[in-house]
Design a protein around this motif. Structure first.
Motif, PDB file in Angstrom:
ATOM      1  N   MET A   1       0.824  -1.208   0.000  1.00  0.00           N
ATOM      2  CA  MET A   1       0.000   0.000   0.000  1.00  0.00           C
ATOM      3  C   MET A   1       0.861   1.261   0.000  1.00  0.00           C
ATOM      4  O   MET A   1       0.500   2.273  -0.608  1.00  0.00           O
ATOM      5  CB  MET A   1      -0.931   0.006   1.216  1.00  0.00           C
ATOM      6  CG  MET A   1      -2.049  -1.019   1.159  1.00  0.00           C
ATOM      7  SD  MET A   1      -3.142  -0.801  -0.271  1.00  0.00           S
ATOM      8  CE  MET A   1      -2.530  -2.070  -1.376  1.00  0.00           C
ATOM      9  N   ARG A   2       2.005   1.210   0.673  1.00  0.00           N
ATOM     10  CA  ARG A   2       2.882   2.388   0.703  1.00  0.00           C
ATOM     11  C   ARG A   2       3.374   2.729  -0.695  1.00  0.00           C
ATOM     12  O   ARG A   2       3.535   3.902  -1.044  1.00  0.00           O
ATOM     13  CB  ARG A   2       4.080   2.122   1.621  1.00  0.00           C
ATOM     14  CG  ARG A   2       5.097   3.269   1.653  1.00  0.00           C
ATOM     15  CD  ARG A   2       6.066   3.093   2.803  1.00  0.00           C
ATOM     16  NE  ARG A   2       6.883   1.917   2.672  1.00  0.00           N
ATOM     17  CZ  ARG A   2       8.038   1.858   1.994  1.00  0.00           C
ATOM     18  NH1 ARG A   2       8.478   2.935   1.362  1.00  0.00           N
ATOM     19  NH2 ARG A   2       8.735   0.752   1.957  1.00  0.00           N
ATOM     20  N   HIS A   3       3.587   1.713  -1.523  1.00  0.00           N
ATOM     21  CA  HIS A   3       4.040   1.957  -2.890  1.00  0.00           C
ATOM     22  C   HIS A   3       2.897   2.299  -3.832  1.00  0.00           C
ATOM     23  O   HIS A   3       3.063   3.103  -4.751  1.00  0.00           O
ATOM     24  CB  HIS A   3       4.794   0.733  -3.427  1.00  0.00           C
ATOM     25  CG  HIS A   3       6.183   0.608  -2.878  1.00  0.00           C
ATOM     26  ND1 HIS A   3       6.452   0.006  -1.662  1.00  0.00           N
ATOM     27  CD2 HIS A   3       7.374   1.011  -3.374  1.00  0.00           C
ATOM     28  CE1 HIS A   3       7.756   0.043  -1.436  1.00  0.00           C
ATOM     29  NE2 HIS A   3       8.334   0.640  -2.454  1.00  0.00           N
TER      30      HIS A   3
ATOM     31  N   PHE B   1       0.406   7.473   4.013  1.00  0.00           N
ATOM     32  CA  PHE B   1       0.857   8.417   5.037  1.00  0.00           C
ATOM     33  C   PHE B   1      -0.332   8.967   5.819  1.00  0.00           C
ATOM     34  O   PHE B   1      -0.267   9.150   7.043  1.00  0.00           O
ATOM     35  CB  PHE B   1       1.638   9.574   4.402  1.00  0.00           C
ATOM     36  CG  PHE B   1       2.081  10.605   5.401  1.00  0.00           C
ATOM     37  CD1 PHE B   1       3.189  10.380   6.206  1.00  0.00           C
ATOM     38  CD2 PHE B   1       1.366  11.784   5.554  1.00  0.00           C
ATOM     39  CE1 PHE B   1       3.580  11.328   7.150  1.00  0.00           C
ATOM     40  CE2 PHE B   1       1.751  12.738   6.486  1.00  0.00           C
ATOM     41  CZ  PHE B   1       2.863  12.506   7.279  1.00  0.00           C
ATOM     42  N   GLY B   2      -1.437   9.205   5.127  1.00  0.00           N
ATOM     43  CA  GLY B   2      -2.617   9.761   5.779  1.00  0.00           C
ATOM     44  C   GLY B   2      -3.241   8.861   6.821  1.00  0.00           C
ATOM     45  O   GLY B   2      -4.045   9.322   7.649  1.00  0.00           O
ATOM     46  N   LEU B   3      -2.866   7.570   6.827  1.00  0.00           N
ATOM     47  CA  LEU B   3      -3.385   6.665   7.851  1.00  0.00           C
ATOM     48  C   LEU B   3      -3.000   7.120   9.254  1.00  0.00           C
ATOM     49  O   LEU B   3      -3.647   6.736  10.235  1.00  0.00           O
ATOM     50  CB  LEU B   3      -2.861   5.240   7.608  1.00  0.00           C
ATOM     51  CG  LEU B   3      -3.409   4.508   6.383  1.00  0.00           C
ATOM     52  CD1 LEU B   3      -2.739   3.151   6.241  1.00  0.00           C
ATOM     53  CD2 LEU B   3      -4.924   4.348   6.476  1.00  0.00           C
TER      54      LEU B   3
ATOM     55  N   TRP C   1       2.354   0.063  10.712  1.00  0.00           N
ATOM     56  CA  TRP C   1       2.349   1.202   9.792  1.00  0.00           C
ATOM     57  C   TRP C   1       3.667   1.962   9.867  1.00  0.00           C
ATOM     58  O   TRP C   1       4.274   2.288   8.840  1.00  0.00           O
ATOM     59  CB  TRP C   1       1.179   2.120  10.114  1.00  0.00           C
ATOM     60  CG  TRP C   1       1.191   3.407   9.346  1.00  0.00           C
ATOM     61  CD1 TRP C   1       0.700   3.626   8.100  1.00  0.00           C
ATOM     62  CD2 TRP C   1       1.748   4.655   9.782  1.00  0.00           C
ATOM     63  NE1 TRP C   1       0.906   4.932   7.720  1.00  0.00           N
ATOM     64  CE2 TRP C   1       1.549   5.590   8.735  1.00  0.00           C
ATOM     65  CE3 TRP C   1       2.383   5.075  10.952  1.00  0.00           C
ATOM     66  CZ2 TRP C   1       1.966   6.919   8.833  1.00  0.00           C
ATOM     67  CZ3 TRP C   1       2.796   6.393  11.044  1.00  0.00           C
ATOM     68  CH2 TRP C   1       2.592   7.293   9.988  1.00  0.00           C
ATOM     69  N   ALA C   2       4.115   2.263  11.066  1.00  0.00           N
ATOM     70  CA  ALA C   2       5.366   3.008  11.224  1.00  0.00           C
ATOM     71  C   ALA C   2       6.551   2.212  10.678  1.00  0.00           C
ATOM     72  O   ALA C   2       7.424   2.760   9.987  1.00  0.00           O
ATOM     73  CB  ALA C   2       5.583   3.354  12.700  1.00  0.00           C
ATOM     74  N   ALA C   3       6.572   0.913  10.952  1.00  0.00           N
ATOM     75  CA  ALA C   3       7.686   0.074  10.492  1.00  0.00           C
ATOM     76  C   ALA C   3       7.695  -0.090   8.978  1.00  0.00           C
ATOM     77  O   ALA C   3       8.749  -0.340   8.386  1.00  0.00           O
ATOM     78  CB  ALA C   3       7.623  -1.296  11.167  1.00  0.00           C
ATOM     79  N   SER C   4       6.532   0.064   8.343  1.00  0.00           N
ATOM     80  CA  SER C   4       6.470  -0.136   6.888  1.00  0.00           C
ATOM     81  C   SER C   4       7.333   0.869   6.133  1.00  0.00           C
ATOM     82  O   SER C   4       7.764   0.598   5.009  1.00  0.00           O
ATOM     83  CB  SER C   4       5.018  -0.051   6.398  1.00  0.00           C
ATOM     84  OG  SER C   4       4.521   1.280   6.461  1.00  0.00           O
TER      85      SER C   4
END
Length: 384
Positions: free
Chosen positions: A276-278, A285-287, A354-357
């Motif tokens: 999802m980050r890609h 980021f908005g999460l 999420w942060a680790a992603s």
């Protein structure tokens, strides 16, 4: 309160506003779905049910057998396995013996060299399907006898280009299974229904995609996305971009969870987050502004106690109501009360993932490592 505390409390209110929007969206989705037009029980075109397979999932026979017991007049079940040594092949042969009246075919290999072997198999399955109406499902899915009739009926509307539905855990054998199920019902589906409310459904969920060969051909078919991650999301998006509706049904199939440990759950969730980050970097980021736990911990440390406790009470009330509405009122799932206490734990775990992603460059799927370069999957072993 000083300026920093005011800014902090304003930021901490953003996830609470999101939860309120999610509650309204869930109410509207399930209310409108139940008031929708009656389905056409006479729309039963012949269907090819397609399954890309790699290895044998837990309870594979029971999963496959559920597709052989459909209340549907004419359908075939087509598997594509990696090779003749695939562990799933004996299970499929047993299925053929148990259901001789069913049309069950097996294809061997995709015939292509693609980064995403599952999608390459789907390309071959679509090409060799006997019927133009296709129902695609993962190997770990288990369904009820009304499954095909339910998901195919929606395609009677010419405006509908694809159909997808929710999925729930069949059996929760471990704590990791229960936590995963809690996350799906309280978090993942909340985001999906908010997306439906704000922008319509422009994605599909992998456990079920019902569509036609013509709709897939409209964007170049699976061959056009065989080296891309997130194929299920992409199929829905690319069909929606052709002007068709992607229909999300208030219907559930079951998936057989196989999280033997928390490590396996974290690993799978991390893979989703990296993809999802890609695919949606700004949305990913908005999460941050939909996750209350980090903001509320900061509020607890900096804001007056009565204010911090009010925020925490509001958070728990909204999260529990949202989870109950999705799981119990919407999807009719039992045992929801036992999951409510796990919601804050899931939210904390989800924030950590999420942060680790943002630190991960590779992802692992089915025993292979990949990186994502220019939006495409690249096997790590073949990188230059």
């Amino acid at each position: 309160m000083n300026l920093i505390e005011i800014i902090l409390l304003a930021l901490a209110a953003a996830p609470l506003a999101y939860y309120a929007i999610a509650i309204f969206s869930v109410w509207r989705f399930f209310r409108s779905a139940r008031r929708g037009s009656p389905s056409r029980s006479d729309f039963t075109p012949a269907v090819s049910n397609l399954k890309p397979i790699r290895g044998a999932d837990p309870d594979a026979y029971a999963n496959f057998a559920s597709f052989c017991c459909q209340d549907y007049p004419d359908y075939e079940l087509v598997f594509c396995v990696s090779d003749r040594d695939d562990p799933a092949l004996p299970v499929i042969e047993e299925l053929r013996r148990a259901f001789p009246e069913r049309s069950i075919r097996v294809l061997f290999g995709s015939g292509r060299d693609a980064a995403n072997d599952k999608v390459a198999k789907l390309d071959r399955l679509v090409a060799e399907a006997a019927h133009p109406v296709l129902v695609i499902s993962d190997s770990d899915v288990r369904v009820r006898p009304d499954y095909l009739r339910t998901v195919v009926t929606a395609l009677a509307d010419p405006k509908v280009g694809a159909v997808t539905c929710f999925y729930v855990t069949a059996q929760e054998k471990t704590f990791a299974d229960r936590l995963h199920s809690t996350g799906m019902l309280s978090d993942f589906y909340a985001g999906i229904i908010v997306a439906w409310q704000l922008d319509g459904v422009k994605f599909a969920l992998g456990p079920t995609i019902a569509t036609t060969r013509e709709r897939l051909a409209g964007f170049g078919g699976y061959r056009a996305i065989e080296n891309l991650p997130g194929d299920d999301l992409l199929v829905g998006r690319l069909i929606a971009e052709q002007g068709y509706e992607v229909k999300l049904l208030p219907y559930t199939v079951e998936t057989v969870a196989d999280f033997a440990s928390m490590g396996e759950l974290l690993h799978k969730r991390m893979r989703w987050m990296v993809v999802m980050r890609h695919m949606r970097p700004w949305g990913h980021f908005g999460l941050l502004f939909t996750q209350a736990v980090p903001w509320l911990l900061a509020a607890l440390a900096l804001a007056p106690a009565i204010v911090a406790l009010a925020y925490w009470g509001t958070y728990l009330g909204l999260r529990w109501l949202l989870t109950w509405m999705i799981a119990s009122w919407g999807l009719r799932q039992p045992g929801v009360a036992r999951k409510l206490l796990l919601v804050p734990l899931w939210d904390a775990v989800a924030f950590g993932i999420w942060a680790a992603s943002f630190t991960r460059r590779t992802l692992r799927w089915r025993g292979h490592d990949y990186t994502i370069q220019d939006g495409a999957l690249v096997p790590v072993a073949t990188r230059e």
